[in-house]
Design a protein around this motif. Structure first.
Motif, PDB file in Angstrom:
ATOM      1  N   THR A 235      71.930 -27.076  -5.577  1.00  0.00           N
ATOM      2  CA  THR A 235      72.430 -25.700  -5.628  1.00  0.00           C
ATOM      3  C   THR A 235      72.707 -25.329  -7.087  1.00  0.00           C
ATOM      4  O   THR A 235      72.832 -26.207  -7.953  1.00  0.00           O
ATOM      5  N   ASN A 236      72.809 -24.048  -7.339  1.00  0.00           N
ATOM      6  CA  ASN A 236      73.136 -23.592  -8.687  1.00  0.00           C
ATOM      7  C   ASN A 236      74.584 -23.919  -9.027  1.00  0.00           C
ATOM      8  O   ASN A 236      75.471 -23.877  -8.157  1.00  0.00           O
ATOM      9  N   VAL A 237      74.826 -24.251 -10.295  1.00  0.00           N
ATOM     10  CA  VAL A 237      76.209 -24.416 -10.739  1.00  0.00           C
ATOM     11  C   VAL A 237      76.824 -23.020 -10.866  1.00  0.00           C
ATOM     12  O   VAL A 237      76.106 -22.031 -11.052  1.00  0.00           O
ATOM     13  N   PRO A 238      78.137 -22.881 -10.761  1.00  0.00           N
ATOM     14  CA  PRO A 238      78.763 -21.547 -10.856  1.00  0.00           C
ATOM     15  C   PRO A 238      78.397 -20.840 -12.159  1.00  0.00           C
ATOM     16  O   PRO A 238      78.438 -21.425 -13.244  1.00  0.00           O
TER      17      PRO A 238
ATOM     18  N   GLY B 114      77.750 -35.065 -10.370  1.00  0.00           N
ATOM     19  CA  GLY B 114      77.149 -34.076  -9.496  1.00  0.00           C
ATOM     20  C   GLY B 114      76.299 -33.029 -10.180  1.00  0.00           C
ATOM     21  O   GLY B 114      76.013 -31.976  -9.589  1.00  0.00           O
ATOM     22  N   VAL B 115      75.853 -33.300 -11.418  1.00  0.00           N
ATOM     23  CA  VAL B 115      75.006 -32.356 -12.146  1.00  0.00           C
ATOM     24  C   VAL B 115      73.788 -33.097 -12.702  1.00  0.00           C
ATOM     25  O   VAL B 115      73.944 -34.138 -13.351  1.00  0.00           O
ATOM     26  N   VAL B 116      72.598 -32.558 -12.445  1.00  0.00           N
ATOM     27  CA  VAL B 116      71.371 -33.137 -12.983  1.00  0.00           C
ATOM     28  C   VAL B 116      70.737 -32.152 -13.966  1.00  0.00           C
ATOM     29  O   VAL B 116      71.077 -30.964 -14.001  1.00  0.00           O
ATOM     30  N   THR B 117      69.807 -32.675 -14.762  1.00  0.00           N
ATOM     31  CA  THR B 117      69.023 -31.848 -15.678  1.00  0.00           C
ATOM     32  C   THR B 117      67.674 -31.597 -15.025  1.00  0.00           C
ATOM     33  O   THR B 117      66.907 -32.543 -14.796  1.00  0.00           O
TER      34      THR B 117
ATOM     35  N   LEU C 291      71.795 -28.281 -12.799  1.00  0.00           N
ATOM     36  CA  LEU C 291      71.654 -27.995 -11.373  1.00  0.00           C
ATOM     37  C   LEU C 291      72.601 -28.927 -10.626  1.00  0.00           C
ATOM     38  O   LEU C 291      72.624 -30.141 -10.882  1.00  0.00           O
ATOM     39  N   ALA C 292      73.389 -28.363  -9.729  1.00  0.00           N
ATOM     40  CA  ALA C 292      74.346 -29.167  -8.958  1.00  0.00           C
ATOM     41  C   ALA C 292      73.622 -29.907  -7.849  1.00  0.00           C
ATOM     42  O   ALA C 292      72.675 -29.373  -7.238  1.00  0.00           O
ATOM     43  N   VAL C 293      74.058 -31.139  -7.577  1.00  0.00           N
ATOM     44  CA  VAL C 293      73.453 -31.929  -6.512  1.00  0.00           C
ATOM     45  C   VAL C 293      74.553 -32.655  -5.742  1.00  0.00           C
ATOM     46  O   VAL C 293      75.531 -33.135  -6.321  1.00  0.00           O
ATOM     47  N   SER C 294      74.387 -32.696  -4.443  1.00  0.00           N
ATOM     48  CA  SER C 294      75.315 -33.419  -3.573  1.00  0.00           C
ATOM     49  C   SER C 294      74.491 -34.139  -2.512  1.00  0.00           C
ATOM     50  O   SER C 294      73.267 -34.123  -2.546  1.00  0.00           O
TER      51      SER C 294
ATOM     52  N   ASP D 229      68.493 -40.106  -0.844  1.00  0.00           N
ATOM     53  CA  ASP D 229      67.421 -39.839   0.117  1.00  0.00           C
ATOM     54  C   ASP D 229      67.451 -38.412   0.645  1.00  0.00           C
ATOM     55  O   ASP D 229      66.417 -37.879   1.046  1.00  0.00           O
ATOM     56  N   ASP D 230      68.631 -37.807   0.659  1.00  0.00           N
ATOM     57  CA  ASP D 230      68.770 -36.457   1.197  1.00  0.00           C
ATOM     58  C   ASP D 230      69.658 -35.617   0.273  1.00  0.00           C
ATOM     59  O   ASP D 230      70.769 -35.239   0.636  1.00  0.00           O
ATOM     60  N   PRO D 231      69.154 -35.326  -0.937  1.00  0.00           N
ATOM     61  CA  PRO D 231      69.973 -34.549  -1.872  1.00  0.00           C
ATOM     62  C   PRO D 231      69.952 -33.071  -1.531  1.00  0.00           C
ATOM     63  O   PRO D 231      68.977 -32.551  -0.978  1.00  0.00           O
ATOM     64  N   ARG D 232      71.040 -32.374  -1.888  1.00  0.00           N
ATOM     65  CA  ARG D 232      71.116 -30.936  -1.702  1.00  0.00           C
ATOM     66  C   ARG D 232      71.390 -30.300  -3.060  1.00  0.00           C
ATOM     67  O   ARG D 232      72.426 -30.575  -3.684  1.00  0.00           O
TER      68      ARG D 232
END
Length: 826
Positions: free
Chosen positions: A273-276, A806-809, A261-264, A268-271
């Motif tokens: 989104t799906n990876v491509p 920028g990628v989490v599990t 899962l992509a994270v940016s 404290d305020d992560p967003r």
């Protein structure tokens, strides 16, 4: 949603609370049956009116559960106030209660029961959590739950509470057949149930289900296959009953593990989104291309396994339940033997990262990839193209786990005697009992490091890693065979627990006290890896028997059966509870309770420094169990169409456990924790009915803290991971003679991904509308939409801080699913 359990005190000689509770639920669910009062008996000495009992309890009737559109027991349990249920799939879920810590999966602090006896002795046995052995079907009459309180002394290893699934017993004659299908996902299911009287004093009930389908996620194969059948026959006696029952469960279900899962943004305020090219709530790593494979088994022999099996438990159980009067004493006997075996197949991501990172970690910096299977079999991906592979450039270095449950048998017996005495102006209820059980843990943990790409539609495939010199570091996508995690346990846990309780009711007051002494004997052997050991010994083994030893085959773990770690220790602890209840009026009551409960450690402390591998004894300072102390203060109100319950709680917990998380490099690791925790909060439960409108709701506010940490003192003062401040449930519905329509809402607020308290997990709400139409007499049609807004609900993230790549599990809840069912009752 939970409903108030209404019961009156029973004189000695009448049927048990569980017996009457099941009968009440069956009668209430029958189309033409009269409403019957419901007794609550789980985790208490005798069934009694909730307003006369100093406990926090809830009941869920089967007729209400079916409206939620649930796809697993975890999705049922999240509707119980105080319960934190991470609903991901069917089995191997994570459960906790009122802020007690969630260091590992399973239900360490909660005791899951079926008809008054635990399904397994310990709720967090590795890869054999009790929800894997339970199913919701038409056999179920209701679910009773007790939180805290007397649960500590009326069941072993249950300091947090008890969840008890109570079966129908044929009190209401007739049958039901129900066919269910997924309208936007692949699953078909057939349920049936039938109960009848064979004579005036003999009745029976039989029921079960079978299902098949891919399930709510795109796996590319039939991931769900199997079902269960249950049967019971009851002989009513002049002062009680005797019942024989059995169950056969063989159900294959998928296990949804971590995905990229992509994270940016910031911690404290992560967003998120799906990876491509990959949907985190619909796609899986464990796809159709991960099928048969060969690794050494628990006897060091190359053996073929099938990764598509997922969770595949087999349970064959037989039980006896009886109650009768002897000289003013009510005797209750419960016995069950369960033959439990099975296997689990799962991919646990060790690292999800850009391909260049994975190549470097697996001894192939600047190397290339070659597809092992799938529609790209044999294709080579040069180093220059790995950064754009599948549009995301990501690879998964994961552990293909294959726990083999050879013998997980459980035998349990609970014998108790109760009597009500006249004592002055009041009634004194005394109960004495003895509980005995044996839990076998004989299993092999097999696990190999594999490499896959990240692709949607059930098309994820194995890839070989080839270094810059052209040497393959993997074989068929396997970097090693059993690597550094191979382990085998052959241990028996024997528990003996005498217990007693007294309750004195005089006027508006009830004073209660109970005590339980648990003694455990643990014997056996463990083989394999030890937490903290470096350079696990591996050998060169021709796993595929082609006459050539590949690089990957030089990393093959073998069990050394001449060097076992002994397990031979005893433990004992005392649990107790004391309470006072004041019945202010017919509609209002207040109570207070203080409890101390224990929880014995099970297999999670095997092959850890907690046990001396030479003597098998507990290491210095270890006692083999954890303790929870709780204080509760509650108010209860019930009048005609309104029920309100409010409970304040404070819990202090000590724990030794094995916790899985990620290190600073983003790798999944396991380590031993030794901590103390404190949690306090407020729990609300209520129900309101006006005409055809009904609203049930619950909410639990919790503040939890790590108060001491031997291994990681920097975490003292932090909030335990995945512990939100607020969890909530609500189900408004409207019912007429023709239809019932409503919506089920569950959710929670933000929490921290890990104990370091950096990266946040966003809170979310799941909205699930339902509609039931009674098309004709005995015929109904149901439509359920689970997660109608297709919310991306993240329940777990391995990383504790925002990663540089920028990628989490992440593990996520299921996407939106729509099902339809037709039920015929006769």
């Amino acid at each position: 949603m939970p409903t108030a359990a209404i019961a009156k005190d029973r004189d000695a000689g009448t049927a048990s609370g569980a017996e009457n509770g099941a009968a009440a639920a069956e009668a209430a669910d029958a189309d033409s049956a009269p409403k019957v009062e419901e007794l609550f008996s789980t985790g208490v000495a005798k069934g009694r009116d909730r307003l006369d009992s100093a406990t926090s309890t809830s009941s869920l009737r089967a007729s209400e559960i079916e409206k939620f559109g649930v796809r697993s027991l975890a999705e049922v349990f999240r509707n119980i106030p105080g319960i934190r249920a991470e609903a991901i799939g069917e089995g191997l879920g994570s459960y906790t209660i009122r802020g007690l810590p969630l260091a590992a999966n399973g239900s360490k602090w909660l005791n899951f029961q079926e008809d008054g006896l635990p399904v397994v002795e310990f709720g967090d046995i590795n890869y054999l959590t009790p929800d894997s052995l339970l199913r919701f079907d038409l056999n179920l009459a209701q679910i009773e739950t007790i939180r805290g309180g007397s649960a500590s002394t009326f069941a072993s290893n249950s300091p947090g509470g008890v969840i008890n699934l109570i079966s129908k017993t044929g009190d209401v004659e007739g049958g039901t057949i129900q066919a269910t299908t997924g309208l936007d996902y692949g699953e078909s299911r057939l349920d049936f149930a039938y109960g009848a009287k064979l004579s005036d004093t003999v009745r029976f009930h039989i029921g079960g289900f079978y299902r098949e389908g891919e399930g709510p996620r795109d796996q590319g194969f039939t991931a769900y296959r199997g079902g269960q059948i249950k049967f019971n026959i009851t002989k009513d006696l002049p002062t009680g009953y005797i019942r024989l029952y059995g169950k056969y469960l063989n159900d294959q279900t998928p296990l949804y593990q971590g995905v990229p899962l992509a994270v940016s943004g910031s911690n404290d305020d992560p967003r998120y989104t799906n990876v491509p090219g990959f949907d985190a709530s619909r796609d899986v790593i464990q796809s159709r291309n991960l099928g048969n494979y060969v690794i050494p088994n628990g006897e060091n022999e190359p053996t073929r396994f099938d990764a598509r099996q997922g969770i595949n438990p087999t349970v064959k159980s037989i039980g006896l339940e009886a109650q009768f009067d002897v000289a003013d004493w009510t005797i209750t006997e419960r016995f069950r033997f369960s033959d439990i075996s099975g296997s689990v197949q799962l991919v646990l991501p060790l690292r999800i990262a850009p391909a260049a990172t994975i190549l470097g970690v697996l001894n192939a910096p600047g190397g290339s990839l070659r597809y092992v299977n799938g529609d790209r079999t044999g294709q080579v991906v040069p180093n220059a193209a790995t950064a754009t592979l599948n549009g995301n450039g990501i690879l998964v270095s994961g552990m293909l786990y294959s726990p083999q449950m050879k013998n997980m048998d459980n035998v349990t017996n609970d014998l108790r005697a109760s009597r009500v005495w006249k004592a002055g102006a009041g009634d004194l209820t005394t109960t004495f009992g003895i509980y005995a059980s044996r839990q076998s843990v004989f299993n092999d943990f097999l696990g190999s490091n594999i490499v896959t790409d990240v692709r949607s539609g059930g098309n994820t495939a194995l890839v070989d890693v080839i270094d810059a010199g052209g040497v393959a570091q993997t074989q068929g996508g396997f970097f090693n065979f059993n690597g550094s995690v191979a382990a085998s346990f052959d241990v028996d846990y024997q528990v003996l627990a005498p217990y007693a309780s007294v309750n004195y009711k005089v006027g508006k007051f009830s004073f209660g006290g109970s005590i339980r002494f648990d003694r455990g004997n643990v014997e056996g052997q463990a083989f394999g890896y030890t937490i903290g050991r470096q350079n696990f010994p591996t050998q060169s083994v021709d796993v595929n028997r082609d006459g050539v030893i590949s690089v990957a085959e030089t990393r093959t773990a073998q069990f050394d059966f001449n060097a076992p770690s002994l397990v031979d220790y005893n433990y004992d602890y005392t649990s107790y509870s004391a309470s006072v209840n004041y019945r202010v009026s017919d509609a209002f009551a207040a109570f207070a309770r203080y409890s101390r409960g224990g929880r014995a450690a099970a297999d999670r402390i095997l092959v850890t420094p907690t046990i001396d591998p030479v003597t098998g004894q507990l290491a210095g300072g270890e006692d083999g169990f954890d303790v929870v102390t709780q204080t509760e203060v509650g108010l209860k109100f019930r009048k005609s169409n309104v029920t309100l319950n409010l409970t304040g709680f404070l819990a202090d917990t000590s724990e030794v456990n094995r916790q899985v998380t990620s290190n600073a490099a983003g790798e999944t690791v396991a380590f031993l924790i030794e901590r103390d925790y404190r949690a306090y909060g407020l729990e609300f439960e209520g129900a309101v009915t006006f005409g055809g409108f009904n609203l049930t709701a619950g909410a639990t506010y919790t503040k939890a803290e790590i108060t001491d940490d031997v291994t990681q003192p920097q975490f003292i003062g932090n909030t335990p991971r995945r512990q939100p401040d607020l969890i909530f449930q609500a189900t408004p519905q409207y019912q007429t003679d023709l239809f019932t329509a409503g919506v089920n809402i569950v959710g929670h607020t933000d929490s921290f991904a890990q104990d370091a308290n950096q990266l946040k997990l966003p809170g979310f709400a799941i909205v699930s509308p339902f509609l039931q139409v009674r098309a004709a007499e005995g015929v109904s049609v149901m439509v359920n939409v689970n997660n109608v807004f297709d919310t991306l609900g993240i329940v777990e993230i391995s990383q504790g801080a925002l990663p540089a790549n920028g990628v989490v599990t992440a593990r996520t809840i299921n996407p939106r699913t729509v099902s339809a069912a037709v039920r015929v009752s006769f």
